[in-house]
Design an enzyme around this catalytic site. Structure first.
Site, mmCIF file in Angstrom:
data_model
loop_
_atom_site.group_PDB
_atom_site.id
_atom_site.type_symbol
_atom_site.label_atom_id
_atom_site.label_comp_id
_atom_site.label_asym_id
_atom_site.label_seq_id
_atom_site.Cartn_x
_atom_site.Cartn_y
_atom_site.Cartn_z
ATOM 1 N N SER A 32 0.825 -1.216 0.000
ATOM 2 C CA SER A 32 0.000 0.000 0.000
ATOM 3 C C SER A 32 0.858 1.265 0.000
ATOM 4 C CB SER A 32 -0.868 -0.010 1.263
ATOM 5 O OG SER A 32 -1.364 1.281 1.528
ATOM 6 N N TYR A 57 -2.123 5.084 -4.010
ATOM 7 C CA TYR A 57 -3.111 6.107 -3.684
ATOM 8 C C TYR A 57 -2.660 7.302 -4.500
ATOM 9 C CZ TYR A 57 -5.641 3.753 0.069
ATOM 10 O OH TYR A 57 -6.442 2.902 0.782
ATOM 11 N N THR A 85 -6.043 2.362 -6.473
ATOM 12 C CA THR A 85 -7.276 2.315 -5.678
ATOM 13 C C THR A 85 -8.103 3.564 -5.941
ATOM 14 O OG1 THR A 85 -6.250 0.932 -4.010
ATOM 15 C CG2 THR A 85 -8.193 2.179 -3.321
ATOM 16 N N ARG A 94 -15.985 7.099 9.280
ATOM 17 C CA ARG A 94 -15.694 5.922 10.108
ATOM 18 C C ARG A 94 -15.935 6.263 11.579
ATOM 19 N NH1 ARG A 94 -10.251 3.813 6.818
ATOM 20 N NH2 ARG A 94 -11.330 3.652 4.815
ATOM 21 N N LYS A 174 -8.672 -0.723 -8.753
ATOM 22 C CA LYS A 174 -9.261 -1.369 -7.567
ATOM 23 C C LYS A 174 -10.427 -0.544 -7.028
ATOM 24 C CE LYS A 174 -7.922 -3.126 -2.963
ATOM 25 N NZ LYS A 174 -8.416 -2.197 -1.948
ATOM 26 N N HIS A 198 -13.781 -2.264 -0.729
ATOM 27 C CA HIS A 198 -12.781 -1.863 0.271
ATOM 28 C C HIS A 198 -13.083 -2.523 1.626
ATOM 29 C CE1 HIS A 198 -9.449 1.196 0.497
ATOM 30 N NE2 HIS A 198 -9.567 0.937 1.776
ATOM 31 N N ARG A 201 -15.369 -0.663 4.090
ATOM 32 C CA ARG A 201 -14.846 0.400 4.958
ATOM 33 C C ARG A 201 -15.022 1.801 4.381
ATOM 34 N NH1 ARG A 201 -10.728 -0.656 8.425
ATOM 35 N NH2 ARG A 201 -9.280 0.807 7.471
ATOM 36 N N ASP A 229 -12.266 -8.903 -3.974
ATOM 37 C CA ASP A 229 -12.081 -8.932 -2.518
ATOM 38 C C ASP A 229 -13.273 -8.334 -1.794
ATOM 39 O OD1 ASP A 229 -11.867 -6.135 -1.956
ATOM 40 O OD2 ASP A 229 -9.677 -6.183 -1.970
ATOM 41 N N VAL A 232 -13.727 -12.191 2.134
ATOM 42 C CA VAL A 232 -13.235 -13.572 2.009
ATOM 43 C C VAL A 232 -12.608 -13.988 3.343
ATOM 44 C CG1 VAL A 232 -11.587 -15.078 0.851
ATOM 45 C CG2 VAL A 232 -12.837 -13.351 -0.462
ATOM 46 N N GLY A 252 -7.740 -9.481 2.859
ATOM 47 C CA GLY A 252 -7.322 -8.321 3.644
ATOM 48 C C GLY A 252 -7.172 -8.661 5.120
#
Ligand SMILES: Cc1cc2nc3c(=O)[nH]c(=O)nc-3n(C[C@H](O)[C@H](O)[C@H](O)COP(=O)(O)O)c2cc1C
Length: 301
Positions: A32, A57, A85, A94, A174, A198, A201, A229, A232, A252
């Site tokens: 990342s 990013y 991403t 959040r 992504k 994501h 999130r 993803d 999973v 993840g």
């Protein structure tokens, strides 16, 4: 292994431990941009035998020079595929993080900004604008880096041409969650997509990633490599995603739980367990391989 930022929060060995385990277990590791270890150090840990990919990013276009610097470093350090991403050009709402006043990028130990602090161009620009080194004002440097990688400015489909110009390998977008966007990815000429929300999130109440997968596979599965993803948790979950048409599955949180509890050995344990359970699931179901032709065949009769 999905790109997960700030891994030294979970274990002091962070990305180094995870990248070593990936190499041992022959699983590709995606680093990342929010890493807490420089991309060069992670490459060393992953080693010559490791397969590593880089997740960007993407800074806003007025910071193209920083983007080029990151891509150049990644290429030089042996990261072969670029994941971009798209769903996090700013962080989602959040509540638990806000309740705890928690922002990993602004912690006193500046844990999620290693790629910026180790970037020669970012360091030079910081010195030019502030008249001092990053180490002399870490809070300002961390804040500015965070604003650089989470700029709050989205990119347009036309901007992909810039990435293609500066990255001579496969590009994977992504965070794709609709058929229309997946078709756009074909039009702009990237090689793959990650069907992902994501890990739930970012967009509260967003699509179920697995629910969208078959629709997207039907539309573009012959033209793009489809990664999947979000959610999973087991080998049988991997089998389901592959059966629904994914070419590859990213994991993840499960490997992060392993990292937290057991460092490198913990990550290895999770990877072994997942691949072991996948193999067992296929055996029990009488499916001879994880290839599409075997997973997708009609077994109803
Ligand atoms: C703590 C945490 C940090 C993450 N950091 C990043 C990141 O830096 N870049 C990125 O593209 N995705 C990031 N993700 C999302 C993962 O790449 C992936 O899409 C998601 O975790 C998959 O869902 P799962 O955790 O249910 O397997 C992060 C996820 C978690 C849980």
């Amino acid at each position: 292994m999905a790109p997960v930022g700030v891994q030294r929060i979970f274990n002091p060995d962070g990305e180094v431990a995870a990248a070593k385990a990936a190499s041992t277990e022959c699983i590709p590791y995606i680093l990342s941009t929010a890493s807490s270890t420089s991309l060069e150090d992670v490459a060393t840990a992953n080693g010559d035998g490791g397969q590593r990919w880089y997740q960007l990013y993407w800074p806003a276009r007025d910071k193209d020079d920083i983007t080029i610097s990151l891509l150049t470093r990644a290429k030089k350090a042996g990261y072969t595929t670029l994941f971009v991403t798209l769903d996090t050009y700013l962080l989602g709402w959040r509540p638990s993080d806000m309740d705890n006043g928690y922002n990993p990028f602004l912690r006193a130990d500046q844990i999620g900004v290693a790629l910026g602090f180790s970037d020669p161009l970012y360091r030079k620009q910081f010195k030019q604008s502030h008249g001092k080194e990053i180490e002399e004002d870490m809070s300002a440097a961390a804040f500015e880096w965070m604003r650089t990688i989470f700029s709050g400015t989205s990119h347009s489909w036309e901007d992909i041409a810039f990435l293609k110009e500066h990255w001579d390998g496969p590009i994977v977008l992504k965070g794709i969650q609709t058929v229309a966007d997946a078709k756009k990815c074909v039009d702009v000429g990237v090689q793959g997509i990650v069907v992902s929300n994501h890990g739930g999130r970012q967009q509260d109440g967003g699509n179920s990633s697995l629910g969208m997968l078959p629709h997207i596979v039907d539309a573009v599965g012959d033209e793009l490599t489809i990664f999947f993803d979000s959610g999973v948790r087991s080998g049988s979950d991997i089998a389901k995603a592959l059966a629904l048409g994914a070419d590859c599955v990213l994991i993840g949180r499960p490997y992060i739980y392993g990292l937290t509890l057991g460092g490198e050995a913990g990550v290895s344990h999770v990877l072994k367990s997942l691949t072991g359970e996948l193999e067992l699931t296929l055996h029990i179901a009488g499916i001879p391989s994880a290839r599409k032709k075997d997973l997708n065949s009609d077994r109803s009769d």
